[in-house]
Write a protein that holds these residues in place. Structure first.
Motif, PDB file in Angstrom:
ATOM      1  N   LEU A 162       0.828  -1.202   0.000  1.00  0.00           N
ATOM      2  CA  LEU A 162       0.000   0.000   0.000  1.00  0.00           C
ATOM      3  C   LEU A 162       0.869   1.261   0.000  1.00  0.00           C
ATOM      4  O   LEU A 162       0.561   2.235  -0.699  1.00  0.00           O
ATOM      5  N   ALA A 163       1.959   1.239   0.736  1.00  0.00           N
ATOM      6  CA  ALA A 163       2.884   2.379   0.738  1.00  0.00           C
ATOM      7  C   ALA A 163       3.469   2.595  -0.660  1.00  0.00           C
ATOM      8  O   ALA A 163       3.661   3.738  -1.086  1.00  0.00           O
ATOM      9  N   GLY A 164       3.739   1.510  -1.367  1.00  0.00           N
ATOM     10  CA  GLY A 164       4.228   1.626  -2.738  1.00  0.00           C
ATOM     11  C   GLY A 164       3.215   2.302  -3.641  1.00  0.00           C
ATOM     12  O   GLY A 164       3.569   3.172  -4.452  1.00  0.00           O
ATOM     13  N   TYR A 165       1.962   1.919  -3.516  1.00  0.00           N
ATOM     14  CA  TYR A 165       0.905   2.570  -4.307  1.00  0.00           C
ATOM     15  C   TYR A 165       0.826   4.058  -3.967  1.00  0.00           C
ATOM     16  O   TYR A 165       0.727   4.899  -4.860  1.00  0.00           O
ATOM     17  N   GLU A 166       0.856   4.380  -2.675  1.00  0.00           N
ATOM     18  CA  GLU A 166       0.758   5.777  -2.262  1.00  0.00           C
ATOM     19  C   GLU A 166       1.915   6.593  -2.835  1.00  0.00           C
ATOM     20  O   GLU A 166       1.722   7.715  -3.304  1.00  0.00           O
ATOM     21  N   HIS A 167       3.111   6.025  -2.805  1.00  0.00           N
ATOM     22  CA  HIS A 167       4.272   6.746  -3.331  1.00  0.00           C
ATOM     23  C   HIS A 167       4.143   6.989  -4.835  1.00  0.00           C
ATOM     24  O   HIS A 167       4.396   8.099  -5.316  1.00  0.00           O
ATOM     25  N   VAL A 168       3.753   5.973  -5.584  1.00  0.00           N
ATOM     26  CA  VAL A 168       3.625   6.123  -7.035  1.00  0.00           C
ATOM     27  C   VAL A 168       2.521   7.128  -7.370  1.00  0.00           C
ATOM     28  O   VAL A 168       2.682   7.968  -8.264  1.00  0.00           O
ATOM     29  N   LEU A 169       1.412   7.070  -6.654  1.00  0.00           N
ATOM     30  CA  LEU A 169       0.326   8.021  -6.904  1.00  0.00           C
ATOM     31  C   LEU A 169       0.753   9.455  -6.601  1.00  0.00           C
ATOM     32  O   LEU A 169       0.352  10.389  -7.295  1.00  0.00           O
ATOM     33  N   THR A 170       1.570   9.638  -5.590  1.00  0.00           N
ATOM     34  CA  THR A 170       2.069  10.971  -5.257  1.00  0.00           C
ATOM     35  C   THR A 170       3.096  11.447  -6.276  1.00  0.00           C
ATOM     36  O   THR A 170       3.060  12.590  -6.733  1.00  0.00           O
ATOM     37  N   ALA A 171       4.007  10.553  -6.649  1.00  0.00           N
ATOM     38  CA  ALA A 171       5.084  10.921  -7.573  1.00  0.00           C
ATOM     39  C   ALA A 171       4.612  11.063  -9.012  1.00  0.00           C
ATOM     40  O   ALA A 171       5.170  11.852  -9.778  1.00  0.00           O
ATOM     41  N   HIS A 172       3.600  10.284  -9.397  1.00  0.00           N
ATOM     42  CA  HIS A 172       3.119  10.283 -10.783  1.00  0.00           C
ATOM     43  C   HIS A 172       1.594  10.406 -10.797  1.00  0.00           C
ATOM     44  O   HIS A 172       0.881   9.413 -10.984  1.00  0.00           O
ATOM     45  N   PRO A 173       1.068  11.614 -10.614  1.00  0.00           N
ATOM     46  CA  PRO A 173      -0.389  11.791 -10.557  1.00  0.00           C
ATOM     47  C   PRO A 173      -1.117  11.357 -11.826  1.00  0.00           C
ATOM     48  O   PRO A 173      -2.315  11.075 -11.790  1.00  0.00           O
ATOM     49  N   SER A 174      -0.400  11.267 -12.943  1.00  0.00           N
ATOM     50  CA  SER A 174      -1.058  10.857 -14.189  1.00  0.00           C
ATOM     51  C   SER A 174      -1.534   9.406 -14.136  1.00  0.00           C
ATOM     52  O   SER A 174      -2.359   8.994 -14.942  1.00  0.00           O
ATOM     53  N   THR A 175      -1.050   8.636 -13.176  1.00  0.00           N
ATOM     54  CA  THR A 175      -1.451   7.230 -13.053  1.00  0.00           C
ATOM     55  C   THR A 175      -2.656   7.039 -12.134  1.00  0.00           C
ATOM     56  O   THR A 175      -3.117   5.916 -11.951  1.00  0.00           O
ATOM     57  N   ALA A 176      -3.160   8.120 -11.558  1.00  0.00           N
ATOM     58  CA  ALA A 176      -4.210   8.020 -10.533  1.00  0.00           C
ATOM     59  C   ALA A 176      -5.463   7.308 -11.016  1.00  0.00           C
ATOM     60  O   ALA A 176      -6.043   6.504 -10.289  1.00  0.00           O
ATOM     61  N   THR A 177      -5.885   7.573 -12.231  1.00  0.00           N
ATOM     62  CA  THR A 177      -7.119   6.971 -12.737  1.00  0.00           C
ATOM     63  C   THR A 177      -7.028   5.442 -12.741  1.00  0.00           C
ATOM     64  O   THR A 177      -7.963   4.759 -12.334  1.00  0.00           O
TER      65      THR A 177
END
Length: 179
Positions: free
Chosen positions: A74-89
């Motif tokens: 879950l921390a990995g997902y949070e980091h990627v979503l923060t670092a790369h907002p284009s992947t949020a969808t």
């Protein structure tokens, strides 16, 4: 979106079959050590009580291990979503599923989400790292199945199957994500 040889339905069917196989492998007969199939002696009653205490400790340890694995994911997902907002969808539904897995496997209060840092420079590489993390988590849950009692084994098999499906979806997403 281009078609690949493997469809999402096929991948989900395969992971479901894997989960069912893991659950069925965990189910066994309920006979005593002599193989006679008789139950009810004083020794087996004492052994059952001791096994019950040990089983509770084992289940708590297995749940703690599974919750650490899930919290890291879950921390990995949070980091990627923060670092790369284009992947949020694409990543938000998967992250929410991982959050639900954490709630299901945690024996008490949810553990703190550690820090997961991605070494990936672009969103596609970050999604590939998440796919690898999902595969590692599926392997970790599968390894825990060998020691887990019935209901926990079913839960771990289900979460492992979901992680395998997530890994597949993330691998396909990485191919479509611009670098």
């Amino acid at each position: 979106m281009r078609r690949t040889g493997t469809t999402r339905r096929g991948a989900l069917t395969a992971t479901g079959a894997f989960a069912v196989g893991a659950v069925l492998a965990g189910c066994g007969g309920d006979t005593d050590d002599t193989g006679s199939g008789r139950k009810g002696s004083a020794h087996s009653g004492a052994r059952t009580a001791a096994d019950g205490t040990s089983s509770v400790r084992t289940e708590k340890a297995l749940r703690t291990s599974a919750s650490r694995t899930t919290a890291t994911l879950l921390a990995g997902y949070e980091h990627v979503l923060t670092a790369h907002p284009s992947t949020a969808t694409a990543l938000t539904p998967l992250r929410d599923a991982v959050r639900a897995h954490l709630k299901a496997v945690t024996p008490g209060a949810a553990p703190a989400l550690g820090t997961a840092r991605s070494r990936a420079a672009g969103p596609a590489a970050a999604v590939k790292e998440l796919a690898a993390a999902e595969r590692a988590a599926a392997d970790a849950y599968t390894a825990l199945l060998l020691e887990a009692p019935g209901e926990l084994a079913r839960l771990l098999a289900s979460v492992a199957a979901a992680c395998s499906a997530h890994a597949y979806l993330l691998t396909e997403l990485a191919k479509e994500t611009p670098a």
